[in-house]
Design a protein around this motif. Structure first.
Motif, mmCIF file in Angstrom:
data_model
loop_
_atom_site.group_PDB
_atom_site.id
_atom_site.type_symbol
_atom_site.label_atom_id
_atom_site.label_comp_id
_atom_site.label_asym_id
_atom_site.label_seq_id
_atom_site.Cartn_x
_atom_site.Cartn_y
_atom_site.Cartn_z
ATOM 1 N N LYS A 34 0.829 -1.202 0.000
ATOM 2 C CA LYS A 34 0.000 0.000 0.000
ATOM 3 C C LYS A 34 0.869 1.260 0.000
ATOM 4 C CE LYS A 34 -4.212 -1.758 2.196
ATOM 5 N NZ LYS A 34 -5.037 -1.713 3.412
ATOM 6 N N LYS A 35 1.930 1.239 0.799
ATOM 7 C CA LYS A 35 2.839 2.398 0.845
ATOM 8 C C LYS A 35 3.543 2.585 -0.493
ATOM 9 C CE LYS A 35 3.662 2.262 5.821
ATOM 10 N NZ LYS A 35 4.592 1.940 6.888
ATOM 11 N N GLN A 36 3.974 1.464 -1.092
ATOM 12 C CA GLN A 36 4.630 1.545 -2.396
ATOM 13 C C GLN A 36 3.668 2.091 -3.445
ATOM 14 O OE1 GLN A 36 6.003 -2.458 -3.089
ATOM 15 N NE2 GLN A 36 7.883 -2.182 -1.907
ATOM 16 N N ARG A 37 2.428 1.618 -3.400
ATOM 17 C CA ARG A 37 1.417 2.077 -4.353
ATOM 18 C C ARG A 37 1.163 3.567 -4.179
ATOM 19 N NH1 ARG A 37 -4.271 2.516 -4.617
ATOM 20 N NH2 ARG A 37 -5.071 1.993 -6.677
ATOM 21 N N ALA A 38 1.041 4.009 -2.928
ATOM 22 C CA ALA A 38 0.807 5.431 -2.658
ATOM 23 C C ALA A 38 1.976 6.273 -3.157
ATOM 24 C CB ALA A 38 0.571 5.664 -1.171
ATOM 25 N N ALA A 39 3.198 5.779 -2.962
ATOM 26 C CA ALA A 39 4.380 6.512 -3.438
ATOM 27 C C ALA A 39 4.384 6.591 -4.962
ATOM 28 C CB ALA A 39 5.658 5.844 -2.927
ATOM 29 N N LEU A 40 4.036 5.488 -5.625
ATOM 30 C CA LEU A 40 3.994 5.488 -7.089
ATOM 31 C C LEU A 40 2.899 6.408 -7.616
ATOM 32 C CD1 LEU A 40 4.589 1.694 -7.854
ATOM 33 C CD2 LEU A 40 6.148 3.592 -8.308
ATOM 34 N N LEU A 41 1.740 6.398 -6.959
ATOM 35 C CA LEU A 41 0.660 7.283 -7.385
ATOM 36 C C LEU A 41 1.030 8.749 -7.185
ATOM 37 C CD1 LEU A 41 -2.464 5.322 -6.094
ATOM 38 C CD2 LEU A 41 -1.804 5.705 -8.467
ATOM 39 N N THR A 42 1.698 9.058 -6.088
ATOM 40 C CA THR A 42 2.145 10.435 -5.843
ATOM 41 C C THR A 42 3.167 10.855 -6.897
ATOM 42 O OG1 THR A 42 1.721 10.184 -3.482
ATOM 43 C CG2 THR A 42 3.198 11.973 -4.140
ATOM 44 N N GLU A 43 4.070 9.943 -7.245
ATOM 45 C CA GLU A 43 5.062 10.217 -8.284
ATOM 46 C C GLU A 43 4.370 10.436 -9.634
ATOM 47 O OE1 GLU A 43 8.730 7.885 -10.480
ATOM 48 O OE2 GLU A 43 8.229 7.334 -8.422
ATOM 49 N N ALA A 44 3.375 9.603 -9.935
ATOM 50 C CA ALA A 44 2.631 9.747 -11.188
ATOM 51 C C ALA A 44 1.887 11.078 -11.224
ATOM 52 C CB ALA A 44 1.652 8.590 -11.351
#
Length: 198
Positions: A34-44
């Protein structure tokens, strides 16, 4: 010596303890994902914002714009790209849980200010400016409707469609003639008689 019921109880406890340990490991793994996904979404989301900024900085030049059709079509395409990027960014913001807030014209980067035209005929230059603004308003209303209001004032004088000749720009457009009255051209710093244009 313990009999079969105690051995079975120990085995059951071990199974339950193992299951709880597995659940804990899975829970940690899910939290990490979930944290990785949130980081990727923020980067996107940041990448899309940078893309939208680049769209707003993209300059389009039509050195012989006529009545502005190329500028109109270019503006329409860039507004569609901007709208798609904004929709993606809103979707990501909703996924991450970022407060979307009220959409306003500050979110829009593409405007007629970066569409530059040059036209020799004064009446065509005026039409090109009008076509560019009509295209901007039409695109905005088609893509956003009342969701995002038009900027105020709607029409702004960017002076981005000028009158002039993109090929010849001089005070005197009469050809230079040689002693025999034939047109001369300049090439490599030497005056020569051009056999094609005599």
């Amino acid at each position: 010596k313990a009999g079969p019921p105690i051995d079975e109880a120990r085995t059951a406890e071990q199974i339950v303890a193992g299951g709880r340990a597995q659940e804990t490991r899975e829970g940690r793994r899910i939290d990490r994902l979930k944290k990785q996904r949130a980081a990727l979404l923020t980067e996107a989301r940041g990448a899309i914002e940078a893309y939208r900024k680049r769209l707003g900085e993209t300059r389009v030049l039509d050195p012989a714009c006529g009545s502005g059709n190329f500028l109109y079509v270019s503006l329409s395409i860039l507004k569609e790209l901007e709208a798609e990027a904004l929709r993606l960014q809103e979707g990501i913001s909703n996924e991450v849980g970022v407060a979307r807030g009220q959409l306003g014209t500050a979110h829009l980067a593409v405007s007629p200010r970066t569409f530059i035209g040059l036209e020799k005929k004064p009446w065509a230059k005026e039409i090109a400016e009008l076509v560019l603004w009509i295209g901007y308003i039409q695109s905005h209303l088609r893509l956003y409707g009342a969701k995002i209001p038009l900027p105020s004032p709607v029409l702004q004088d960017y002076r981005n469609v000028g009158q002039g000749d993109a090929v010849l720009a001089s005070d005197d457009e009469r050809p230079v003639l040689d002693a025999h009255g034939r047109v001369q051209t300049r090439w490599s710093g030497k005056m020569i008689v051009d056999p094609i244009t005599r």
